[in-house]
Design an enzyme around this catalytic site. Structure first.
Site, PDB file in Angstrom:
ATOM      1  N   SER A 182     -30.607 -15.592   7.500  1.00  0.00           N
ATOM      2  CA  SER A 182     -31.803 -15.247   6.717  1.00  0.00           C
ATOM      3  C   SER A 182     -32.095 -13.754   6.660  1.00  0.00           C
ATOM      4  CB  SER A 182     -33.025 -15.989   7.282  1.00  0.00           C
ATOM      5  OG  SER A 182     -32.942 -17.360   6.993  1.00  0.00           O
ATOM      6  N   GLU A 238      11.970   6.498  13.182  1.00  0.00           N
ATOM      7  CA  GLU A 238      11.450   7.823  12.860  1.00  0.00           C
ATOM      8  C   GLU A 238      12.503   8.791  12.326  1.00  0.00           C
ATOM      9  OE1 GLU A 238       8.427   8.829  12.723  1.00  0.00           O
ATOM     10  OE2 GLU A 238       7.423   7.090  13.606  1.00  0.00           O
TER      11      GLU A 238
END
Length: 868
Positions: free
Chosen positions: A396, A113
């Site tokens: 389906s 950082e």
């Protein structure tokens, strides 16, 4: 003197006049670049003055440093649709002193950082430039531009806007913070304020959640995971996120630590040899956390994708998120399903072999009402999978999306469109789930019974006539991505090769219930910032298909749930419901997606690795759907019926698009028999009527169960039905003298128009009346002399014999045909012939075709007998 002055004046005047005749010299101008430079310089000075003034203004209006705000967290607040807080959603934090945070954890955070954290005074000018280079060379996220101090200031005091004023205030407050607090204090506040995913704030909370240990005990492998999380908590989350992304971010942190000398090359390599799943060891969650974690994860994604917020804008800023979650229903569904308090086959869900996921959303708005994500996480679970949001092959349930929907949308098919159920040709040859093929029938019928080969033929017809783009666009408009082979849309999409989540499927089917309006599924209704400003959801409905397409699909899908041929097992609802079943190969996945005008619900169940073949045999998905649809309806009231738009007209039970000629609903007339003939043996008084018939033509027009009715009309005007048969001949006997006419009509069934009869075919046969002998008047003299006139007797016998011979000749002729009689007997025997007809075979048209062939041969036999 006077003259001299005059002369001089004249001379002067003359000289002046001469001078005016010359061109004066022009004064030289400055070069253009100097003028531009001067203008630019002046503007620069003005900008510097303005910027300085604005900087002074920004600093003057900056908030004061407040230690309480530096220490406290401001987590996201999730609010239910009823305005109640969703407990357990991002509210967890355990504050920890910097002395109890392992050194390797501190090193990992500083390396990734803010590597010069201990050197700068709050702003790192070198870092701002270096961040650009690092992101280009090491990948995005390798290094950020803001220091740890700046990030802490932003999370504690400032709004999320991107204005210059906020950035100036951030830098000013960072400098001020560095003067008032030590580096250790700043780092401690930073590590306790960050959001680390899974609803946890602070590095201590994260360490216990992911590794089940305090942060004082984490090693460099674990520290690298924790240090990488704040940049993208939802994406890098090692449990709820993608572990491949987690590994990518962990590698970035380890690389930074190695660069700064905190770990060796050997340690770096050893860390990367261990899978993420083997590093984490999660703690057990509470029931409340388990129920809300999926919501929280989705909210984070929506804030980034739909609202365009960055991670730093979302976490620790006190953002209030108003969701569409019905807290009571969401909690009840999760509790009942996870505790087997639902009436399903077998009484309990086999959690050791199956997983399930479900989504309930508002049909009209696309807002998610509840999500169910299978079993509750337990101690030591290596990964969490939100099965309601995980993509699976859809089986389906794809048929309305990839096959019939595109056909109606592009070809204006009626629901009575005739399709064929028969073996497929080509490279893709799937079978039906039922054993036989059912010939021709309507699109409505085949969608209701979920026939496979008709669905594939529908897919192929749309693709061949309108191009694959017609199918692609229809599916994508509903949020479903097709499967491809290169750039080609696979035919297997017709039966569900495409993958989608229950959330996507619920939203796709909801569009059928709203006359074609699709809304992207979402949880957030509105967000509110800590300064009181708010943003409503940017998601809007769009027209995904024509209203006639949506309604005609809905009307057919009603039959799946409540029709006699439907595949929905639990039974019809007392209100208007439409839906579709879905199953993939080997019953790996089972689906049911259904909807009313109020709610759309999609349920998936699927096998885990090693599950038994029959684990997914019961239709759990259908029964879970029934349970949830009953519950939402009981809670909110019975829904309205689906309303047919003006663009749809009906003919009988079928629907078609207004303005089109519904050819499918007006089949060709049933083809008539042809070539009728009669073969009759007058002496034996038996024979047959035969004809020809185009069975293939009748089948092509959608007719099935073809039979023939033969009517006999005698010379005296009487009529009788000789018989009804599926063959192309019928036996006759005992014809009367005179003309006898036989009328043959074909009878068949059409799925659209029911029983139909063809035009007649006719054939006649005539039997000449026999001549009766004339009676002679009695002559007494002849009687008296009869014994004396033997020659007359002989003549009489001769006449009789002559007549007899005439008859005898007829008998002789019949006798001559005797050798051919077995063929006639074969034809006669066909009335009791063997079970090769269509009714016995289960495929009527094929059987009838065979019958035609044998009857034709028999007819030829009779004809030959007649000719002989």
């Amino acid at each position: 003197m006077e003259r001299s002055r005059v002369a001089r004046r004249q001379d002067s005047t003359t000289n002046k006049r001469k001078k005016t005749g010359k061109q004066p010299k022009t004064k030289s101008k400055k070069p253009m670049w100097k003028r531009i430079f001067l203008l630019g310089f002046m503007l620069f000075i003005a900008a510097v003055i303005a910027f300085g003034a604005y900087t002074v203004y920004a600093i003057a209006t900056a908030p004061e440093l407040d230690e309480e705000k530096l220490v406290d967290t401001y987590p996201i607040q999730l609010i239910s649709a009823e305005g109640e807080p969703l407990e357990g959603a991002g509210q967890i934090r355990e504050y920890v002193s910097i002395d109890d945070i392992s050194e390797v954890m501190q090193q990992a955070v500083v390396s990734i950082e803010d590597r010069r954290f201990y050197e700068h005074n709050g702003i790192d000018l070198r870092r701002i430039g270096g961040a650009v280079v690092a992101n280009l060379t090491d990948g995005f996220g390798a290094e950020g531009g803001s220091t740890i101090t700046q990030q802490l200031v932003k999370q504690s005091f400032l709004s999320t806007d991107k204005k210059l004023k906020r950035k100036l205030q951030e830098q000013w407050l960072a400098l001020k913070l560095e003067r008032e607090y030590t580096k250790e204090q700043i780092l401690e506040m930073y590590l306790n304020k960050n959001y680390y995913g899974s609803g946890g704030y602070g590095v201590q909370t994260a360490s216990k959640r992911y590794f089940n240990k305090p942060v004082s005990e984490v090693n460099y492998q674990e520290a690298a995971i924790l240090a990488g999380l704040p940049q993208r908590p939802s994406a890098y989350d090692p449990i709820n996120g993608d572990q491949e992304l987690t590994r990518y971010r962990q590698e970035q942190v380890l690389s930074a630590m190695k660069r700064d000398g905190h770990i060796s090359e050997e340690q770096y390599n050893e860390a990367l040899d261990v899978a993420i799943a083997d590093v984490i060891s999660p703690g057990e969650e509470t029931e409340e956390e388990a129920f809300t974690r999926a919501i929280y994860s989705r909210v984070q994604a929506e804030l980034e994708e739909d609202y365009g917020l960055e991670q730093s804008d979302i976490y620790g800023t006190g953002l209030k998120v108003y969701t569409s979650i019905n807290k009571e229903l969401h909690t009840k569904f999760n509790s009942d399903i996870k505790s087997d308090n639902v009436n399903i086959p077998g009484g309990s869900f086999p959690a050791d072999e199956l997983r399930m996921g479900a989504t309930v959303l508002n049909t009209k708005t696309g807002e998610i009402v509840a999500i169910i994500d299978s079993q509750q996480a337990k101690q030591g679970d290596k990964s969490y999978r939100d099965y309601s949001n995980e993509k699976r092959q859809i089986g389906s349930t794809a048929k309305p999306i990839f096959d019939y929907g595109p056909g109606i949308e592009n070809g204006q098919w009626s629901t009575g469109k005739i399709l064929l159920d028969a073996p497929l040709e080509g490279s893709y040859k799937p079978n039906n789930y039922y054993q036989e093929y059912r010939g021709q029938n309507t699109m409505r019928y085949f969608l209701t019974i979920s026939g496979n080969t008709p669905a594939v033929r529908a897919f192929q017809e749309v693709r061949d006539e309108f191009g694959q783009g017609a199918i692609e666009s229809f599916a994508k408009n509903l949020g479903v991505e097709p499967m491809y082979a290169g750039e080609e849309v696979l035919e297997a999409n017709a039966l569900g090769a495409a993958e989608a989540s229950t959330t996507q499927m619920a939203a796709a089917y909801a569009a059928f219930g709203t006359n074609g309006m699709y809304t992207k599924p979402h949880l957030i209704q509105k967000i509110e910032f800590n300064d009181g400003s708010s943003i409503n959801s940017p998601i809007k409905a769009k027209q995904a298909m024509e209203d006639y397409t949506a309604y005609m699909l809905t009307d057919m899908l009603r039959d799946v749930v409540s029709g006699a041929n439907g595949t929905y097992e639990p039974g019809a609802f007392p209100w208007d419901v439409a839906g579709k079943t879905g199953t993939t190969n080997d019953e790996q996945d089972k689906w049911f997606t259904g909807y009313t005008t109020d709610y759309s619900i999609s349920v998936w169940t699927g096998k885990v690795s090693g599950a038994s073949e029959t684990a997914n045999k019961p239709n759990y998905a259908q029964y879970y759907f029934e349970y949830m649809m009953q519950q939402v309806t009981n809670a909110t009231g019975q829904p309205d019926r689906f309303q047919r738009p003006d663009s749809v007209l009906s003919l009988g039970n079928e629907l078609y698009v207004k303005g089109t000629k519904p050819k499918d609903l007006q089949p060709e007339k049933l083809v008539a028999p042809t070539g009728a003939s009669v073969n009759y043996d007058e002496e034996a008084q038996t024979g047959s009527v035969s004809w020809s018939y185009d069975f293939d033509g009748a089948q092509a027009d959608g007719y099935t169960d073809v039979t023939f009715t033969v009517t006999q009309k005698s010379a005296d005007g009487s009529e009788q039905v000789v018989g009804t048969t599926g063959k192309t001949s019928v036996n006759i006997a005992n014809l009367a003298e005179g003309d006898t006419t036989f009328t043959i009509v074909a009878n068949a069934t059409n799925p659209l128009t029911g029983e139909q009869q063809s035009a007649p075919a006719q054939a006649s046969y005539s039997i000449e009346p026999k001549e009766e002998p004339k009676e002679e008047e009695e002559n007494p003299s002849d009687e008296e002399n009869s014994e004396d006139e033997p020659s007359d007797e002989n003549n009489g016998n001769g006449n009789e014999n002559g007549n007899g011979n005439g008859d005898g000749n007829g008998e002789d002729t019949t006798g001559e045909q005797t050798p051919d009689e077995p063929a006639t007997d074969e034809g006669s025997g066909e009335g009791t012939d063997e079970p090769t007809d269509g009714d016995d075979s289960g495929t009527p048209l094929e059987g009838q075709s065979n019958g035609e062939s044998s009857d034709t041969n028999r007819g030829n036999g009779n004809s030959n007998n007649g000719n002989n």
